[in-house]
Design an enzyme around this catalytic site. Sequence first.
Site, mmCIF file in Angstrom:
data_model
loop_
_atom_site.group_PDB
_atom_site.id
_atom_site.type_symbol
_atom_site.label_atom_id
_atom_site.label_comp_id
_atom_site.label_asym_id
_atom_site.label_seq_id
_atom_site.Cartn_x
_atom_site.Cartn_y
_atom_site.Cartn_z
ATOM 1 N N GLY A 8 0.823 -1.206 0.000
ATOM 2 C CA GLY A 8 0.000 0.000 0.000
ATOM 3 C C GLY A 8 0.855 1.253 0.000
ATOM 4 O O GLY A 8 2.002 1.232 -0.457
ATOM 5 N N SER A 9 0.303 2.314 0.557
ATOM 6 C CA SER A 9 0.984 3.614 0.490
ATOM 7 C C SER A 9 2.004 3.774 1.618
ATOM 8 O O SER A 9 1.886 3.128 2.668
ATOM 9 C CB SER A 9 -0.055 4.731 0.612
ATOM 10 N N PRO A 10 3.003 4.638 1.417
ATOM 11 C CA PRO A 10 3.950 4.925 2.502
ATOM 12 C C PRO A 10 3.242 5.465 3.752
ATOM 13 O O PRO A 10 3.643 5.148 4.877
ATOM 14 C CB PRO A 10 4.868 5.999 1.891
ATOM 15 N N ARG A 11 2.182 6.239 3.560
ATOM 16 C CA ARG A 11 1.453 6.798 4.712
ATOM 17 C C ARG A 11 0.920 5.671 5.609
ATOM 18 O O ARG A 11 1.150 5.652 6.818
ATOM 19 C CB ARG A 11 0.289 7.673 4.220
ATOM 20 N N VAL A 12 0.214 4.709 5.002
ATOM 21 C CA VAL A 12 -0.335 3.599 5.793
ATOM 22 C C VAL A 12 0.789 2.656 6.232
ATOM 23 O O VAL A 12 0.727 2.066 7.311
ATOM 24 C CB VAL A 12 -1.446 2.860 5.011
ATOM 25 N N GLY A 13 1.835 2.566 5.414
ATOM 26 C CA GLY A 13 2.998 1.744 5.771
ATOM 27 C C GLY A 13 3.577 2.154 7.123
ATOM 28 O O GLY A 13 3.971 1.309 7.928
ATOM 29 N N GLU A 23 5.581 -3.181 1.018
ATOM 30 C CA GLU A 23 5.628 -2.957 -0.433
ATOM 31 C C GLU A 23 4.898 -1.641 -0.685
ATOM 32 O O GLU A 23 3.674 -1.603 -0.760
ATOM 33 C CB GLU A 23 4.950 -4.123 -1.170
ATOM 34 N N CYS A 67 1.830 0.435 -9.091
ATOM 35 C CA CYS A 67 2.845 1.063 -8.236
ATOM 36 C C CYS A 67 4.185 1.242 -8.940
ATOM 37 O O CYS A 67 4.952 2.121 -8.574
ATOM 38 C CB CYS A 67 3.024 0.262 -6.947
#
Length: 385
Positions: free
Chosen positions: A107-112, A129, A163
Site C-alpha cells: 500500500g501507500s507509505p502513509r499507511v505503511g 511494499e 505502483c
Amino acid sequence: MKDEPRSTNLFTKLDSVFIRKEPFGLVLIIAPWNYPVNLTLVPLVGALAAGNCVVLKPSEISQGTEKVLAEVLPQYLDQSCFAVVLGGPQETGQLLEHKFDYIFFTGSPRVGKIVMTAAAKHLTPVTLELGGKNPCYVDDNCDPQTVANRVAWFRYFNAGQTCVAPDYVLCSPEMQERLLPALQSTITRFYGDDPQSSPNLGRIINQKQFQRLRALLGCGRVAIGGQSDESDRYIAPTVLVDVQETEPVMQEEIFGPILPIVNVRSVDEAIEFINRREKPLALYAFSNSSQVVNQMLERTSSGSFGGNEGFTYTTLLSVPFGGVGHSGMGQYHGKFTFDTFSHHRTCLLAPSGLEKLKEIRYPPYTDWNQQLLSWGMGSQSCTLL
Ligand SMILES: *[C@@H]1O[C@H](CO)[C@@H](O)[C@H](O)[C@H]1NC(C)=O
Ligand SMILES: *[C@@H]1O[C@H](CO)[C@@H](O)[C@H](O)[C@H]1NC(C)=O
C-alpha cells in the site's frame, strides 16, 4: 525448502551445520486494491508454502474481488490456520493491535508507517511494499516514437493504477517537443480517437480516487487528453507540461493515467532532481547510449531499474521485487516470497561425546591452547573474538 548444509571450520568439522527454513508462525497479509487478485494471492501462496498460518485482509476498496476472495478461499484452505478478515481502516487498525509473527503490507507509505508503528509494539518484522514517484528519464538521442510507445503502455496500463508505473518524465525541452506528437500518435493508436469508448483502457477504482485524479488535471498545462467523465470514472490518457515541482501532481504518487513532463537540461540535472527526492520504487532511463543508462543506474537508488523498458521485470520469478527507503523494505516474487516468509534458522548439531577434544577451548588460557584455537577456527576467528 530443504535444509541447506553449510561449510564448517576445523573446530566444527564433526558437527552438522545447516540452515533450516521455518515458518514465522502467524502472518498478517494486508493487500491493496489495484491488482486485487495477484497482490493478494502471490504473498498468500508464499506464506502458506513456507508453513505459516495466515490472516488475510483483502482490500475493501476492490469490493467485487474482496467478496469473491472471502467466499472462495475458505472453501479451499484449512480454516484452522487460515482466515479472511473483512473491513476498512478501522477494522485493520483493530487487527494491527494483535500480535503477529510477520506482517506483509502492500500500500501507500502513509499507511505503511501506521503498520510499522503497530508492528514495532510487538517487535514484529515487516515487509512493506510501498509506492512512490517513479522517474522516467528520456535522453535527447532517443527515437521519440519508440519511447512514446513504451512509456505510454506502462503508464496507461490498468489506467495508471500501478505502483511501478513511470510516474513522470524528465527530459529536455527539445525532447519534449518531439515526444508530444509521438505520445499523441501512440495514444490514438492504442485507444482510438475516443479513448472513452476503447475496450482497452481501464477505469478509476472509485469516486474518491477519481476526484483526486481530476484535481491533478489542473496542474501545469494539458498537452494531450485532459477529459474526464465522473459518471463513468473515466480519465483520458493525459500528458501535462509546464508542471511546477511544487504542484500536487509532482508531490504525490499519481496512480492514474496522467503523465507530467518535467524539463531538465542534462542527465546530471535529471540525476540531481531524482536524488533530491525520496528513493522511488522503480526508475526508468531511456537512451541510445548505454553509458547514459549506466550513469543513471550507478548514480541513483531505487527498488528496481528499467533501462529502455518499463516494469517487465515484475513478470520474472528469478529476480526479487521490492522497494528501498521510502518505497518499502523486504522483497518477494518466486523463491524470494518463500524466503520472506521463512525464518532462516542456523543449526549446529554436535556429537554428544568427544569432550576431551573440546577441552582445549576452556580456560585457563595458555599460549598453546590460544594458538590452537585461532588455527582451528581459521580466518573466521575474528568474528568470534
Ligand atoms: C497475475 O498472476 C498470474 C499468475 O501468476 C499471471 O499470469 C499474470 O500475468 C499476473 N498479472 C499481472 C497483472 O501481473
Ligand atoms: C535508438 O536508435 C535506433 C536507431 O535510430 C532506433 O531504432 C531506436 O528506436 C532507438 N532507441 C530508443 C530507445 O530510442
